[in-house]
Design an enzyme around this catalytic site. Sequence first.
Site, PDB file in Angstrom:
ATOM      1  N   ILE A  32       0.818  -1.228   0.000  1.00 33.37           N
ATOM      2  CA  ILE A  32       0.000   0.000   0.000  1.00 33.37           C
ATOM      3  C   ILE A  32       0.844   1.267   0.000  1.00 33.37           C
ATOM      4  O   ILE A  32       0.305   2.365  -0.107  1.00 33.37           O
ATOM      5  CB  ILE A  32      -0.954   0.031   1.208  1.00 33.37           C
ATOM      6  N   GLY A  33       2.173   1.152   0.089  1.00 33.00           N
ATOM      7  CA  GLY A  33       2.968   2.364   0.057  1.00 33.00           C
ATOM      8  C   GLY A  33       4.452   2.072   0.136  1.00 33.00           C
ATOM      9  O   GLY A  33       4.891   1.057   0.669  1.00 33.00           O
ATOM     10  N   VAL A  39       8.941  -0.467   2.665  1.00 32.72           N
ATOM     11  CA  VAL A  39       7.667  -0.710   2.000  1.00 32.72           C
ATOM     12  C   VAL A  39       6.641  -1.059   3.072  1.00 32.72           C
ATOM     13  O   VAL A  39       6.951  -1.739   4.054  1.00 32.72           O
ATOM     14  CB  VAL A  39       7.780  -1.867   0.986  1.00 32.72           C
ATOM     15  N   ARG A 148      13.592  11.560  15.348  1.00 32.76           N
ATOM     16  CA  ARG A 148      14.556  11.850  14.281  1.00 32.76           C
ATOM     17  C   ARG A 148      13.938  12.168  12.923  1.00 32.76           C
ATOM     18  O   ARG A 148      14.655  12.569  12.021  1.00 32.76           O
ATOM     19  CB  ARG A 148      15.567  10.692  14.106  1.00 32.76           C
TER      20      ARG A 148
END
EC number: 2.7.11.1
Length: 1110
Positions: A32-33, A39, A148
């Site tokens: 999905i992304g 990933v 961070r």
Amino acid sequence: MTDVDPHATRRDLVPNIPAELLEAGFDNVEEIGRGGFGVVYRCVQPSLDRAVAVKVLSTDLDRDNLERFLREQRAMGRLSGHPHIVTVLQVGVLAGGRPFIVMPYHAKNSLETLIRRHGPLDWRETLSIGVKLAGALEAAHRVGTLHRDVKPGNILLTDYGEPQLTDFGIARIAGGFETATGVIAGSPAFTAPEVLEGASPTPASDVYSLGATLFCVLTGHAAYERRSGERVIAQFLRITSQPIPDLRKQGLPADVAAAIERAMARHPADRPATAADVGEELRDVQRRNGVSVDEMPLPVELGVERRRSPEAHAAHRHTGGGTPTVPTPPTPATKYRPSVPTGSLVTRSRLTDILRAGGRRRLILIHAPSGFGKSTLAAQWREELSRDGAAVAWLTIDNDDNNEVWFLSHLLESIRRVRPTLAESLGHVLEEHGDDAGRYVLTSLIDEIHENDDRIAVVIDDWHRVSDSRTQAALGFLLDNGCHHLQLIVTSWSRAGLPVGRLRIGDELAEIDSAALRFDTDEAAALLNDAGGLRLPRADVQALTTSTDGWAAALRLAALSLRGGGDATQLLRGLSGASDVIHEFLSENVLDTLEPELREFLLVASVTERTCGGLASALAGITNGRAMLEEAEHRGLFLQRTEDDPNWFRFHQMFADFLHRRLERGGSHRVAELHRRASAWFAENGYLHEAVDHALAAGDPARAVDLVEQDETNLPEQSKMTTLLAIVQKLPTSMVVSRARLQLAIAWANILLQRPAPATGALNRFETALGRAELPEATQADLRAEADVLRAVAEVFADRVERVDDLLAEAMSRPDTLPPRVPGTAGNTAALAAICRFEFAEVYPLLDWAAPYQEMMGPFGTVYAQCLRGMAARNRLDIVAALQNFRTAFEVGTAVGAHSHAARLAGSLLAELLYETGDLAGAGRLMDESYLLGSEGGAVDYLAARYVIGARVKAAQGDHEGAADRLSTGGDTAVQLGLPRLAARINNERIRLGIALPAAVAADLLAPRTIPRDNGIATMTAELDEDSAVRLLSAGDSADRDQACQRAGALAAAIDGTRRPLAALQAQILHIETLAATGRESDARNELAPVATKCAELGLSRLLVDAGLA
């Protein structure tokens, strides 16, 4: 929003990751992304039948990095309960060696996606997000984890729109952007400058990233967005060397911009010390701007046993070898039913209609201080719901409910009393598992209610008694996750301890506050007469309602007193917090229940009519006055913010009376000392009125007089003349008359208000006081120079200019040795005298000379100066400049106050020119406002505009009666103040509007006259009278009209058009009118043509309309 994460997407992941996820126990793997660090897959965990998001990092880790990654993610797992941190469900390593993180699946995606699709958020939403994320960062920092890489893409949104921070520490593990100094972990546009320069990340760098994220949320782009074709190193240089763009230019409140600027400060030491400090600063901004203040959830100290009450601690035990449990103490049955009878209550259909309109919203909140009838209303609503077929449980909160387990046990018991078969086993779960069972019990309760498809309501009465954060969180969970089968009706002193913001966003909140709970007159009559058995006339009921401010407890106590034989007249006169019955109620039910520190604070804070953080701190001798006020507000202690400024608070009048009475028990010396502290604080902060009041209340009239005499704000310069005079009225007369400076201030105020007699009296007393004062000669000379300037102002206001130059000479010869108001006023006065002498060109240098001193004054001097520039420009027919000057004067005056003396003064002259240029509506609005000044303000030109043009506007609008009234008032003012020129304008306008003049006045006007040319004011007065004579003759027979034409021609010929352009134009128009009246149409047309052209060019359309020539 442009791409805020410019790192190239890594696409070198091996293709067998889905297979490895299947091997690790995940099904339905779907990518999905992709991002810079890995990933993300949407998967199903069959073992728990839930959808999850699995992030697989794109970097193989060595043993040390892998252990560090797992250690950090486990640390974050300890914070998985934080509402604004994404829960880490699982961490591990796939067969191929790549680490993965399992999180809940967020269908609403990220904040970055939201901004891309719908644009930036407004500043209110941004502040809310900032507070919540600050709490999340603080929680992480406390367990030793840095993020961070805080940025919009790493903030996910829950199904309820709440932000949750994700990907803690991943930037460091997965690599980053390489520079000459090494690897930068994070996205450059959101990375702190010191990190870009090679320093190690710290909590301060996370603070910077949070500020950068909020900047992006507000604007839709990063502060240092990477430009098209820009190299990364160039972007780094901009971030480390250039200031952030100014958010104020986008119309944001200054304190919002300042808070973000501090978080993004170039140097870490200049930023807030912690993320929690950022959150508190954002919460302060919310308070100052009058928006809802968000909670900033922070964890309790981890590893430290939660504090319990002594009773709870004694009961704490272990069952078997497992989870500690807290046995529920015996509970009286009255806890589960209303404590108020419902049969004889006043029906408050006005409020039940509001509740009915709330429908099935999850929370109905009824909040107000003690005695407002919250429980009574809840009991009535319980009866109505029951009649509608709903099961309505009742739970009265007490101190035992400050234990989460006990509260949940009581909640379950209250529900079982109306639905015995519901949640039968959950009580045993609580007994066996204690604190650990809370979430399970609540989830099971919600599911069971939903599955039964049954409507249940629970009244939770006196929620303000709960201060335990876990109990509050339990109710918050129930509200956040409940369904529409379950409705909670909560009564409390305030909104504290409830997720009001989230529920309001989701439209799951119906609210009734103290303002709605106040009894109106009809409800009070029902309470006193119908339910109370009294027979009070409506006027007495209304008086009681007003004196109690509709407070139910006071009305009931009044009824008890009257039924017991009390005197109604006495009660109506003196019902207050000092009344015995009310005093007893507030003592027992409010003040005596408070901890000593807060009780003492309320007593001292009540000394002043209103208070704020700084003032309360000064009175109580503490540093956290603001926090104490907010605590009192949150706890519903009859304290509320003022409508005009949320930084100020005010006690309910009856509670204030009560506190005053209690405070007086400590003796008059203590009260006097508090008044002295209040006076000092108000004086230091520029509140002269209150400073004087409290000095007098402290029994120190000499200090009060000193404060007024030494006032550095100089109220007349602020257009606050009546305020100054009202303050002086409070001071002892014997002290006032002996103070030379104070008499001078009184003279200033009266002269500016066009009150010549009191001004003259003050100047006379000034001379007497100065003669008796032991002041240095130089000081006396300065005061006399100031007094002469005042006398010059009085002269021009009296429409006399002969002595003005002499009176101003001393002040204008040594302006830098005097207070700025003296030369500033002298320049204005000299300019007005020049206008009256037709020396229009001299006006501008005089005002330019005075301008530096006026800049150091209050706004009144600038308003007058702009008006004078406008008057000179109008007389010279520079209409564009005149309009600009008058508008500027009006804007400056309006900044003082929309209805200020300065605004009304400038408004009269602006309205006159607006009328002449054809803006009838605009002129009318300004004239109506200016008319409220009456005779108090300005020289004859201001008064003439107010009365004469004001009447002409009324007539043009068809209000002839209003026009006549304006002129009648203006005529009285002219006589009262002895202003022949104003009287001449009034007579002239009456003739124009067809209002008959007394025969003697008309005869005087018709008599031949010689117009003097050596005195400008006398010239203008005679010209006005001659204009009037022409108009009277024009209304007569043909012989009179011929004479009118001759006199009008002579009048026009005598005016120097080069020196006085406006006067010459007006005289020309009058002559054209008489030509037309005598039938000399050709001559009239010939003269009209150039005049009409000029009027058109200048925009003075109304001059010809009023003359009947257009």
